[in-house]
Design a protein around this motif. Structure first.
Motif, PDB file in Angstrom:
ATOM      1  N   GLY A   1      -6.704  -9.830 -32.564  1.00  0.00           N
ATOM      2  CA  GLY A   1      -6.396 -10.664 -33.218  1.00  0.00           C
ATOM      3  C   GLY A   1      -7.551 -10.854 -33.744  1.00  0.00           C
ATOM      4  O   GLY A   1      -7.683 -12.337 -34.024  1.00  0.00           O
ATOM      5  N   GLN A   2      -8.351  -9.699 -33.632  1.00  0.00           N
ATOM      6  CA  GLN A   2      -9.757 -10.122 -34.680  1.00  0.00           C
ATOM      7  C   GLN A   2      -9.566 -10.568 -36.600  1.00  0.00           C
ATOM      8  O   GLN A   2     -10.171 -11.362 -36.737  1.00  0.00           O
ATOM      9  CB  GLN A   2     -10.927  -9.483 -34.478  1.00  0.00           C
ATOM     10  CG  GLN A   2     -11.421  -8.512 -33.809  1.00  0.00           C
ATOM     11  CD  GLN A   2     -12.011  -7.425 -33.537  1.00  0.00           C
ATOM     12  OE1 GLN A   2     -11.579  -6.154 -33.798  1.00  0.00           O
ATOM     13  NE2 GLN A   2     -12.493  -7.384 -32.137  1.00  0.00           N
ATOM     14  N   TYR A   3      -8.463 -10.567 -36.870  1.00  0.00           N
ATOM     15  CA  TYR A   3      -7.952 -10.830 -38.052  1.00  0.00           C
ATOM     16  C   TYR A   3      -8.073 -12.515 -38.181  1.00  0.00           C
ATOM     17  O   TYR A   3      -8.447 -12.665 -39.615  1.00  0.00           O
ATOM     18  CB  TYR A   3      -7.101 -10.402 -38.788  1.00  0.00           C
ATOM     19  CG  TYR A   3      -5.730 -11.232 -37.875  1.00  0.00           C
ATOM     20  CD1 TYR A   3      -4.614 -12.041 -38.219  1.00  0.00           C
ATOM     21  CD2 TYR A   3      -5.006 -10.171 -36.901  1.00  0.00           C
ATOM     22  CE1 TYR A   3      -3.966 -12.473 -37.905  1.00  0.00           C
ATOM     23  CE2 TYR A   3      -4.104 -10.860 -36.097  1.00  0.00           C
ATOM     24  CZ  TYR A   3      -3.379 -12.377 -36.171  1.00  0.00           C
ATOM     25  OH  TYR A   3      -2.220 -12.824 -35.612  1.00  0.00           O
ATOM     26  N   LYS A   4      -7.817 -13.219 -36.809  1.00  0.00           N
ATOM     27  CA  LYS A   4      -7.732 -14.705 -37.082  1.00  0.00           C
ATOM     28  C   LYS A   4      -9.113 -15.530 -37.698  1.00  0.00           C
ATOM     29  O   LYS A   4      -9.405 -16.119 -38.396  1.00  0.00           O
ATOM     30  CB  LYS A   4      -7.568 -15.470 -35.566  1.00  0.00           C
ATOM     31  CG  LYS A   4      -6.076 -15.140 -35.297  1.00  0.00           C
ATOM     32  CD  LYS A   4      -5.731 -15.807 -34.281  1.00  0.00           C
ATOM     33  CE  LYS A   4      -4.691 -14.764 -33.723  1.00  0.00           C
ATOM     34  NZ  LYS A   4      -3.675 -15.226 -32.662  1.00  0.00           N
ATOM     35  N   LEU A   5     -10.057 -14.298 -37.538  1.00  0.00           N
ATOM     36  CA  LEU A   5     -11.959 -14.424 -37.964  1.00  0.00           C
ATOM     37  C   LEU A   5     -11.870 -14.024 -39.004  1.00  0.00           C
ATOM     38  O   LEU A   5     -13.209 -14.887 -39.417  1.00  0.00           O
ATOM     39  CB  LEU A   5     -13.198 -14.011 -36.975  1.00  0.00           C
ATOM     40  CG  LEU A   5     -12.413 -13.542 -35.087  1.00  0.00           C
ATOM     41  CD1 LEU A   5     -13.673 -12.525 -35.267  1.00  0.00           C
ATOM     42  CD2 LEU A   5     -13.068 -15.121 -34.397  1.00  0.00           C
TER      43      LEU A   5
ATOM     44  N   HIS B   1     -13.028  -9.649 -24.752  1.00  0.00           N
ATOM     45  CA  HIS B   1     -12.395  -9.880 -26.071  1.00  0.00           C
ATOM     46  C   HIS B   1     -13.202 -10.903 -26.283  1.00  0.00           C
ATOM     47  O   HIS B   1     -13.643 -11.359 -27.761  1.00  0.00           O
ATOM     48  CB  HIS B   1     -10.951 -10.265 -26.363  1.00  0.00           C
ATOM     49  CG  HIS B   1     -10.323  -8.654 -26.626  1.00  0.00           C
ATOM     50  ND1 HIS B   1      -9.169  -8.545 -26.412  1.00  0.00           N
ATOM     51  CD2 HIS B   1     -10.361  -7.531 -26.204  1.00  0.00           C
ATOM     52  CE1 HIS B   1      -8.518  -7.441 -26.825  1.00  0.00           C
ATOM     53  NE2 HIS B   1      -9.343  -6.644 -26.663  1.00  0.00           N
TER      54      HIS B   1
ATOM     55  N   VAL C   1      -5.767  -6.184 -35.910  1.00  0.00           N
ATOM     56  CA  VAL C   1      -5.114  -6.681 -36.347  1.00  0.00           C
ATOM     57  C   VAL C   1      -4.521  -6.406 -34.978  1.00  0.00           C
ATOM     58  O   VAL C   1      -3.693  -7.671 -34.371  1.00  0.00           O
ATOM     59  CB  VAL C   1      -3.752  -5.355 -37.364  1.00  0.00           C
ATOM     60  CG1 VAL C   1      -1.626  -6.126 -36.583  1.00  0.00           C
ATOM     61  CG2 VAL C   1      -4.291  -5.792 -38.528  1.00  0.00           C
TER      62      VAL C   1
ATOM     63  N   ARG D   1      -0.503  -7.754 -42.584  1.00  0.00           N
ATOM     64  CA  ARG D   1      -1.510  -8.679 -42.607  1.00  0.00           C
ATOM     65  C   ARG D   1      -1.794  -8.654 -43.793  1.00  0.00           C
ATOM     66  O   ARG D   1      -3.301  -9.680 -44.381  1.00  0.00           O
ATOM     67  CB  ARG D   1      -2.366  -8.708 -41.477  1.00  0.00           C
ATOM     68  CG  ARG D   1      -1.430  -8.653 -40.285  1.00  0.00           C
ATOM     69  CD  ARG D   1      -1.821 -10.070 -39.618  1.00  0.00           C
ATOM     70  NE  ARG D   1      -1.097 -10.358 -38.620  1.00  0.00           N
ATOM     71  CZ  ARG D   1      -0.999 -11.292 -38.376  1.00  0.00           C
ATOM     72  NH1 ARG D   1      -0.752 -12.742 -38.867  1.00  0.00           N
ATOM     73  NH2 ARG D   1       0.174 -11.660 -37.360  1.00  0.00           N
TER      74      ARG D   1
ATOM     75  N   GLY E   1     -15.673 -11.132 -29.656  1.00  0.00           N
ATOM     76  CA  GLY E   1     -15.209 -12.360 -30.690  1.00  0.00           C
ATOM     77  C   GLY E   1     -16.670 -13.479 -31.045  1.00  0.00           C
ATOM     78  O   GLY E   1     -17.421 -13.415 -32.107  1.00  0.00           O
TER      79      GLY E   1
ATOM     80  N   GLN F   1     -10.907 -14.832 -43.309  1.00  0.00           N
ATOM     81  CA  GLN F   1     -10.279 -15.347 -44.363  1.00  0.00           C
ATOM     82  C   GLN F   1      -9.431 -14.656 -45.559  1.00  0.00           C
ATOM     83  O   GLN F   1      -8.177 -15.522 -45.808  1.00  0.00           O
ATOM     84  CB  GLN F   1     -11.290 -16.406 -44.872  1.00  0.00           C
ATOM     85  CG  GLN F   1     -11.969 -17.989 -45.025  1.00  0.00           C
ATOM     86  CD  GLN F   1     -13.002 -17.190 -43.901  1.00  0.00           C
ATOM     87  OE1 GLN F   1     -13.941 -16.982 -44.249  1.00  0.00           O
ATOM     88  NE2 GLN F   1     -12.309 -17.924 -42.122  1.00  0.00           N
ATOM     89  N   ARG F   2      -9.908 -13.507 -45.350  1.00  0.00           N
ATOM     90  CA  ARG F   2      -8.936 -12.117 -45.962  1.00  0.00           C
ATOM     91  C   ARG F   2      -9.251 -11.512 -45.543  1.00  0.00           C
ATOM     92  O   ARG F   2     -10.033 -10.924 -44.668  1.00  0.00           O
ATOM     93  CB  ARG F   2      -9.666 -12.318 -47.164  1.00  0.00           C
ATOM     94  CG  ARG F   2      -9.021 -12.105 -48.428  1.00  0.00           C
ATOM     95  CD  ARG F   2      -9.614 -11.829 -49.943  1.00  0.00           C
ATOM     96  NE  ARG F   2      -8.504 -11.443 -51.424  1.00  0.00           N
ATOM     97  CZ  ARG F   2      -8.463 -12.278 -51.751  1.00  0.00           C
ATOM     98  NH1 ARG F   2      -7.930 -13.382 -51.483  1.00  0.00           N
ATOM     99  NH2 ARG F   2      -6.616 -11.595 -52.373  1.00  0.00           N
TER     100      ARG F   2
END
Length: 206
Positions: A124-128, A94, A121, A173, A98, A130-131
């Motif tokens: 956790g890639q959604y943290k990279l 991971h 989701v 999300r 990333g 902004q939308r």
């Protein structure tokens, strides 16, 4: 020191058969820089990359094919039987995936860039991003499309749907949702509408 990523990042996801890849292609046709998390995941285990050596050392030479490449089926069989081994592999891969995603995003020259990931989701890639844009479709339509595309059975598609993030989790999300239940021409016009909206945003926010 890493140079900051100039364009803001839109995470694009959706369940199997939702039309995620078709939507991503529509954005690419409009000149938006795309990064595919699946490609990054394949790239980090290519021969000559450090991750492949660590995987072979940990699981033994049985996970390598004769040509030295990763035998994905052999590895999958090992980790699906053992949650601890799966966690070991995820902990190794991971961060590398990333990092690879960030490297490719940093090359983007469009005002915003898109990270396409079926597991945006879950991983956790959604943290990279902004939308987040979720491509959604009624489950019956997802199943119908996937059966036609992959020549597979309804049962197999239902099994895949069970392990993917539930629709509710994805929609929670989402900043934007595109319900893709019509034809490709309609999808193109919807993507174009979103594209113009995204061009008006600063850092992914109005």
């Amino acid at each position: 020191m890493q140079t900051p990523v100039k364009p803001w990042v839109l995470g694009l996801t959706g369940g199997i058969g939702s039309g995620k890849s078709a939507a991503a292609q529509c954005f690419a046709d409009l000149g938006v820089h795309l990064v595919d998390a699946d490609h990054a995941a394949r790239w980090v285990v290519e021969p000559g990359r450090p991750a492949l050596g660590k995987i072979a050392e940990h699981f033994g030479p049985g996970v390598l094919r004769d040509d030295g490449r990763l035998d994905r089926a052999a590895l999958r069989a090992l980790i699906f039987q053992d949650a601890e081994q799966r966690r070991w592999l995820e902990a190794l891969l991971h961060p590398l995936i990333g990092q690879e995603i960030l490297t490719v995003l940093a090359r983007a020259e469009s005002p915003y860039a898109i990270l396409v990931s079926p597991l945006l989701v879950e991983s956790g890639q959604y943290k990279l991003a902004q939308r987040v844009l979720v491509i959604d479709a009624p489950e019956a339509l997802q199943i119908e499309r996937t059966v036609q595309r992959d020549q597979t059975s309804v049962e197999q598609v239902e099994a895949i749907l069970k392990v993917q993030a539930s629709r509710e989790e994805r929609l929670k999300r989402a900043d934007d949702v595109l319900v893709n239940d019509r034809d490709l021409a309609w999808l193109r016009s919807e993507v174009e509408r979103l594209h113009h909206f995204y061009l008006s945003l600063k850092g992914g926010r109005p």
